[in-house]
Scaffold this motif. Structure first.
Motif, short mmCIF file in Angstrom:
data_model
loop_
_atom_site.label_atom_id
_atom_site.label_comp_id
_atom_site.label_asym_id
_atom_site.label_seq_id
_atom_site.Cartn_x
_atom_site.Cartn_y
_atom_site.Cartn_z
N SER A 71 3.72 2.48 1.51
CA SER A 71 4.64 1.69 0.69
C SER A 71 3.91 0.75 -0.26
CB SER A 71 5.59 0.88 1.59
OG SER A 71 6.75 0.51 0.88
N SER A 74 3.99 -5.50 -0.31
CA SER A 74 3.19 -4.52 0.43
C SER A 74 2.25 -3.77 -0.52
CB SER A 74 4.09 -3.52 1.16
OG SER A 74 4.91 -2.83 0.24
N HIS A 103 4.44 4.24 7.52
CA HIS A 103 5.26 3.14 8.02
C HIS A 103 6.51 3.60 8.76
CE1 HIS A 103 3.56 -0.19 5.14
NE2 HIS A 103 2.63 0.43 5.84
#
Length: 370
Positions: free
Chosen positions: A136, A113, A226
């Motif tokens: 992230s 990510s 997220h």
């Protein structure tokens, strides 16, 4: 598991990491004997916590530190991106948030990510922490590590911070949480680290931000958090989720209601965990103040001064200055063999100095007699 941690190992490891301050680990499970159990530990007199597919979890009251329920609290698992909480807790106090940097190509090319850093753009440290905790970004994690003085220094700092917090199940090998042999954490440690982060206003601001503009080589673009419970679960502050194919799902999150904050951490979940986490949080709020705690989130360890090391001057030698043979051998050592080697080498240096002094005194006496 917690049984692998003994006081001498924790003490020596912390001396190696901090270079001067030692933190002695207790011989019993951190937070209480009951937390050493691999199974469910729940308080009597109240309904058990809702079921979850997570192999390990902790539900705790942030203000009091009371652990309300747990399952395999000290079980060591791969943390995935939840390790970024330790990166943030370690580096936020060290780095000027207004400092501007241009990331290296190595940082921009991190696998997994990413927030999309570019070597052509300039970023503030403040931007990088948002990318780390909201999106992230593994690229942001490496850029922060390099800003802190390099990857090796940052890993020393992170592991020293884990020991200071008494998160003895945690061994950081990467700033991003990308899987690496030897890296570990536990549900107990994630709750402990999150509690430390929640005490920092900047950390709270980063984890609770839903959306933010992020710099690009030309203009800005939007990044989003997220954490799927942010804005969906009443009182959710945030914190961090993570996933890799080896670690599976992990999450640590905190919510506040009526002036009280509950933290839930889970590890090794092989499915969609968001609804289960919400139910665990609900249970925590329902029993807080009514149930007998099963353990405690401990405070940071008091400092203990380490004994002087005879081989201290050798610490200034960089790996590049070592002979190739020693460099190769060092790369194959684990923490235990490095420690033994340091003690042997340090002892050898000390013995040589003592022998040299003895020889000089003998020669002086011989001269005085002649």
């Amino acid at each position: 598991m917690w049984t692998k941690i003994v006081p001498v190992t924790a003490l020596i490891a912390s001396v190696t990491l901090t270079g001067g301050t030692a933190y002695a680990a207790p011989t019993t499970p951190v937070g209480g004997e009951a937390l050493g159990s691999r199974g469910l530990v729940a308080p009597p007199g109240v309904e058990h916590p809702p079921k979850t597919q997570a192999k390990s979890y902790v539900i705790a009251d942030v203000e009091t530190g009371d652990v309300l329920a747990a399952k395999d609290a000290h079980g060591r698992y791969l943390p995935a991106s939840t390790l970024k909480t330790l990166t943030a807790v370690t580096l936020i106090p060290k780095l000027d948030k207004d400092r501007e940097i241009r990331p290296s190509r190595n940082a921009c090319n991190q696998e997994g990510s990413a927030v999309g850093l570019s070597v052509k753009a300039t970023y503030k440290v403040d931007d990088l922490f948002r990318a780390l905790l909201m999106a992230s970004g593994n690229d942001a994690a490496m850029a922060l590590a390099e800003t802190n003085g390099g990857l090796a220094k940052t890993m020393r700092d992170m592991n020293a911070e884990a020991k200071r917090l008494q998160a003895y199940d945690t061994v950081a090998k990467t700033p991003s949480g990308l899987d690496k042999p030897g890296q570990s954490s536990s549900a107990y440690d994630l709750a402990l680290i999150a509690r430390a982060g929640l005490a920092n206003p900047a950390f709270r601001e980063y984890i609770s931000t839903k959306r933010a503009n992020f710099p690009a080589p030309k203009g800005h673009y939007e990044i989003s958090n997220h954490n799927k419970l942010l804005g969906r679960y009443k009182g959710m502050i945030g914190v961090k989720n993570g996933w890799t194919s080896k670690a599976l799902g992990s999450f640590v999150g905190a919510a506040t209601r009526d002036g009280h904050t509950i933290v839930v951490s889970i590890m090794r979940h092989d499915g969609y965990f968001w609804d289960e986490v919400a139910k665990l949080l609900d249970w925590g709020f329902a029993v807080r103040g009514k149930a007998t705690p099963v353990g405690k989130l401990v405070n940071p360890a008091p400092d203990v001064q380490a004994a002087p090391r005879a081989s201290a001057p050798a610490a200034h030698v960089t790996p590049a200055a070592q002979p190739p043979l020693l460099d190769t051998a060092a790369s194959r050592q684990d923490d235990s063999t490095k420690l033994v080697g340091s003690l042997v080498i340090g002892g050898g240096v000390l013995f040589g100095l003592v022998w040299l002094g003895f020889g000089i005194r003998r020669r002086r006496r011989a001269r005085s007699r002649s």
